[in-house]
Design an enzyme around this catalytic site. Sequence first.
Site, PDB file in Angstrom:
ATOM      1  N   GLY A  54      49.243  31.142  57.346  1.00  0.00           N
ATOM      2  CA  GLY A  54      49.958  30.173  56.937  1.00  0.00           C
ATOM      3  C   GLY A  54      50.749  29.735  58.088  1.00  0.00           C
ATOM      4  N   ALA A 101      51.992  32.873  54.053  1.00  0.00           N
ATOM      5  CA  ALA A 101      52.593  32.851  52.656  1.00  0.00           C
ATOM      6  C   ALA A 101      53.298  33.930  52.187  1.00  0.00           C
ATOM      7  CB  ALA A 101      51.225  32.685  51.774  1.00  0.00           C
ATOM      8  N   GLU A 133      48.780  28.223  60.872  1.00  0.00           N
ATOM      9  CA  GLU A 133      48.275  27.259  60.414  1.00  0.00           C
ATOM     10  C   GLU A 133      49.323  26.258  60.745  1.00  0.00           C
ATOM     11  OE1 GLU A 133      45.020  27.638  56.844  1.00  0.00           O
ATOM     12  OE2 GLU A 133      47.005  28.575  56.482  1.00  0.00           O
ATOM     13  N   GLU A 152      43.446  35.792  56.242  1.00  0.00           N
ATOM     14  CA  GLU A 152      43.382  35.463  54.638  1.00  0.00           C
ATOM     15  C   GLU A 152      42.174  36.481  54.121  1.00  0.00           C
ATOM     16  OE1 GLU A 152      45.763  31.984  56.373  1.00  0.00           O
ATOM     17  OE2 GLU A 152      44.290  33.352  56.932  1.00  0.00           O
TER      18      GLU A 152
END
Length: 270
Positions: free
Chosen positions: A121, A76, A124, A144
């Site tokens: 992310g 992110a 991910e 995170e």
Amino acid sequence: MTVTSEQRFGEFVVVRRHEGQRHVAELVLDRPKAMNAVSTDMARSIAAACEALGADRDVRATVLTSSHERAFCVGADLKERNSFTDADLVRQRPTARAAYTGVLELPMPVIAAVHGFALGGGFELALACDVIVADTTTVVGLPEVSVGVIPGGGGTQLLPRRVGAARAAELVFSARRVEAAEARELGLVDELVEAGRDREEALALGGRIAANSPVGLRAAKKALRLGHGLDLRAGLEVEDAAWRSVAFSGDRAEGVAAFNEKRRPDWPGE
């Protein structure tokens, strides 16, 4: 590899097709100045690109790549997030989710070509793919909890499906980074290749996959995804439904005919 067509989705995402690989699409994360950090605009573009790819029956395999030399994706965009109010974060959440689920729900096989940093992310996005090809420069992780959140792009669900609950818990709770050799050993990535060869090897794998029946590929992926985690009896019902969806298809008829005639199939894709 010669690019034959290119379609840009917003500023930061490109879909390319290559000479000699008509049925393989390359989905490129193209925000190199930010190491592909996923901003709101970039998330929106990933989702739009995935929607277009999912509707394109000519695509039999998709390869997710990065235009940055030292990173696949660092997750992110925390610089953007730092300016958010709580209300901004709530409004952005559906957009962010749509990017990750867009990759996850692509109906054809998807291969991630990973090098350098694939964190948060970014990892991910790779986990949302069916196969991860990584080179020896790769560093993965879900950090995170070190910034006060949790993996929110599917990491808490996709990682244990790869490596088991206890190993996933250790990786998520420790927020540690894992280098390429250990990542391969733990099953965080599937294939480990020489530095700089992740994209080439992933596209080659995409080409081998795309030589097969498009109907069969999509049905096999659906059976694999829907059956995972079910008890055996329920999983076999999922498989049977997928089999029935292809058993009377033109691809099945062509595949059997081509086998008996000792020739390469010309898949009708239906």
